[in-house]
Scaffold this motif. Structure first.
Motif, short mmCIF file in Angstrom:
data_model
loop_
_atom_site.label_atom_id
_atom_site.label_comp_id
_atom_site.label_asym_id
_atom_site.label_seq_id
_atom_site.Cartn_x
_atom_site.Cartn_y
_atom_site.Cartn_z
N ARG A 152 42.22 14.33 57.24
CA ARG A 152 42.13 14.80 55.86
C ARG A 152 43.33 14.30 55.04
O ARG A 152 43.16 13.80 53.93
CB ARG A 152 42.05 16.33 55.83
N ASP A 153 44.54 14.38 55.62
CA ASP A 153 45.74 13.92 54.91
C ASP A 153 45.69 12.42 54.65
O ASP A 153 46.06 11.96 53.56
CB ASP A 153 47.00 14.27 55.71
N GLN A 154 45.21 11.65 55.63
CA GLN A 154 45.12 10.21 55.47
C GLN A 154 44.09 9.86 54.39
O GLN A 154 44.34 8.99 53.55
CB GLN A 154 44.74 9.54 56.79
N ALA A 155 42.97 10.55 54.39
CA ALA A 155 41.93 10.29 53.38
C ALA A 155 42.43 10.65 51.98
O ALA A 155 42.18 9.92 51.02
CB ALA A 155 40.66 11.08 53.72
N GLN A 156 43.16 11.75 51.87
CA GLN A 156 43.68 12.16 50.56
C GLN A 156 44.75 11.17 50.07
O GLN A 156 44.82 10.86 48.87
CB GLN A 156 44.22 13.58 50.62
N ALA A 157 45.56 10.66 50.98
CA ALA A 157 46.57 9.66 50.60
C ALA A 157 45.88 8.38 50.14
O ALA A 157 46.28 7.77 49.14
CB ALA A 157 47.50 9.38 51.77
N PHE A 158 44.84 7.96 50.85
CA PHE A 158 44.10 6.77 50.48
C PHE A 158 43.43 6.96 49.12
O PHE A 158 43.45 6.08 48.27
CB PHE A 158 43.05 6.44 51.55
N ARG A 159 42.89 8.15 48.90
CA ARG A 159 42.26 8.46 47.61
C ARG A 159 43.29 8.36 46.48
O ARG A 159 43.01 7.84 45.41
CB ARG A 159 41.63 9.85 47.66
N GLY A 160 44.50 8.87 46.72
CA GLY A 160 45.56 8.79 45.72
C GLY A 160 45.92 7.36 45.39
O GLY A 160 46.13 7.00 44.22
N HIS A 161 45.97 6.50 46.41
CA HIS A 161 46.26 5.08 46.18
C HIS A 161 45.13 4.43 45.39
O HIS A 161 45.37 3.69 44.43
CB HIS A 161 46.47 4.36 47.51
N LEU A 162 43.89 4.68 45.81
CA LEU A 162 42.73 4.13 45.10
C LEU A 162 42.70 4.58 43.64
O LEU A 162 42.34 3.79 42.76
CB LEU A 162 41.43 4.56 45.77
N GLU A 163 43.09 5.80 43.39
CA GLU A 163 43.09 6.32 42.02
C GLU A 163 43.98 5.47 41.13
O GLU A 163 43.59 5.09 40.02
CB GLU A 163 43.54 7.77 42.00
N LEU A 164 45.17 5.14 41.61
CA LEU A 164 46.10 4.33 40.82
C LEU A 164 45.54 2.93 40.58
O LEU A 164 45.64 2.40 39.47
CB LEU A 164 47.46 4.25 41.53
N VAL A 165 44.96 2.33 41.60
CA VAL A 165 44.41 0.97 41.48
C VAL A 165 43.22 0.96 40.51
O VAL A 165 43.17 0.13 39.58
CB VAL A 165 43.98 0.43 42.86
#
Length: 97
Positions: A49-62
């Motif tokens: 869950r933490d890894q997916a949320q971190a990836f989502r945060g990165h994707l959001e910026l991009v």
């Protein structure tokens, strides 16, 4: 922004999104895009869950950055088309948006 989900069947939902006298902001479109690209269950193991949320945060910026670039490029295209049509003042108003 108001979002309502309507379930049309077992595996088919329709999201209805409304705004009041405006279009969606780049941030709102980015959030909609992210909802389609990535999600994680509340019952997923914490590390996943933490890894997916971190990836989502990165994707959001991009995604947000590219959404803003697309808007700017579209405005340049509209500015040039209006200016080429002989409406310099209108084109300048569009450029300032």
């Amino acid at each position: 922004m108001l979002t309502n989900a309507i379930q049309m069947g077992e595996n088919f939902n329709v999201d209805v999104i409304t705004t009041d006298n405006r279009g969606l902001t780049p941030e709102e479109v980015t959030a909609l895009c992210l909802d389609k690209i990535i999600s994680v269950s509340d019952t997923a193991p914490p590390a996943i869950r933490d890894q997916a949320q971190a990836f989502r945060g990165h994707l959001e910026l991009v995604i947000l950055e590219y959404m803003k670039q697309a808007i700017q490029h579209d405005r340049i295209t509209i500015y040039n088309a209006i200016k080429d049509a002989g409406y310099d003042k209108l084109a300048e108003h569009i450029r300032r948006i």
